[in-house]
Write a protein that holds these residues in place. Structure first.
Motif, mmCIF file in Angstrom:
data_model
loop_
_atom_site.group_PDB
_atom_site.id
_atom_site.type_symbol
_atom_site.label_atom_id
_atom_site.label_comp_id
_atom_site.label_asym_id
_atom_site.label_seq_id
_atom_site.Cartn_x
_atom_site.Cartn_y
_atom_site.Cartn_z
ATOM 1 N N VAL A 48 0.837 -1.195 0.000
ATOM 2 C CA VAL A 48 0.000 0.000 0.000
ATOM 3 C C VAL A 48 0.876 1.250 0.000
ATOM 4 N N ILE A 49 1.930 1.238 0.797
ATOM 5 C CA ILE A 49 2.831 2.397 0.859
ATOM 6 C C ILE A 49 3.569 2.580 -0.456
ATOM 7 N N ARG A 50 4.063 1.496 -1.039
ATOM 8 C CA ARG A 50 4.757 1.602 -2.333
ATOM 9 C C ARG A 50 3.822 2.177 -3.399
ATOM 10 N N ASP A 51 2.593 1.692 -3.421
ATOM 11 C CA ASP A 51 1.621 2.195 -4.401
ATOM 12 C C ASP A 51 1.354 3.686 -4.182
ATOM 13 N N TYR A 52 1.182 4.064 -2.927
ATOM 14 C CA TYR A 52 0.922 5.473 -2.618
ATOM 15 C C TYR A 52 2.096 6.353 -3.052
ATOM 16 N N LEU A 53 3.304 5.991 -2.629
ATOM 17 C CA LEU A 53 4.470 6.817 -2.949
ATOM 18 C C LEU A 53 4.757 6.835 -4.447
ATOM 19 N N SER A 54 4.577 5.703 -5.109
ATOM 20 C CA SER A 54 4.802 5.667 -6.564
ATOM 21 C C SER A 54 3.883 6.654 -7.270
#
Length: 89
Positions: A48-54
């Motif tokens: 979820v964090i990777r998707d958000y930051l990406s």
């Protein structure tokens, strides 16, 4: 609002660094009970964090810089949450 909706509040508005202010750290700690209650694994939280930051950083800098920044932030998240979420992996 569920824990996924609160992820942006754990990062600095401009620099997108995890826990970059006292307010960001408070927001991060406030989602921990929900993460535990819903048995969210570290892997799910990281995705979820990777998707958000990406999504947030996509147009700001080159892809190598984005990947490096995201990896650094994931390390910070692990330091904060892994001890608690390791039970749910």
């Amino acid at each position: 609002m569920n824990w996924k909706d609160k992820i942006p509040e754990c990062f600095g508005e401009e620099d997108k660094k995890f826990g970059s202010s006292l307010e960001c750290l408070k927001n991060a700690s406030s989602i921990l009970p929900e993460l535990m209650e819903k048995r969210v694994s570290s892997a799910e939280l990281e995705k979820v964090i990777r998707d958000y930051l990406s999504g947030e950083l996509r147009n700001r800098v080159n892809s190598n810089t984005v990947k490096r920044h995201i990896d650094e932030q994931i390390q910070m998240v692990r330091q904060c949450f892994d001890g608690w979420l390791s039970y749910f992996t």
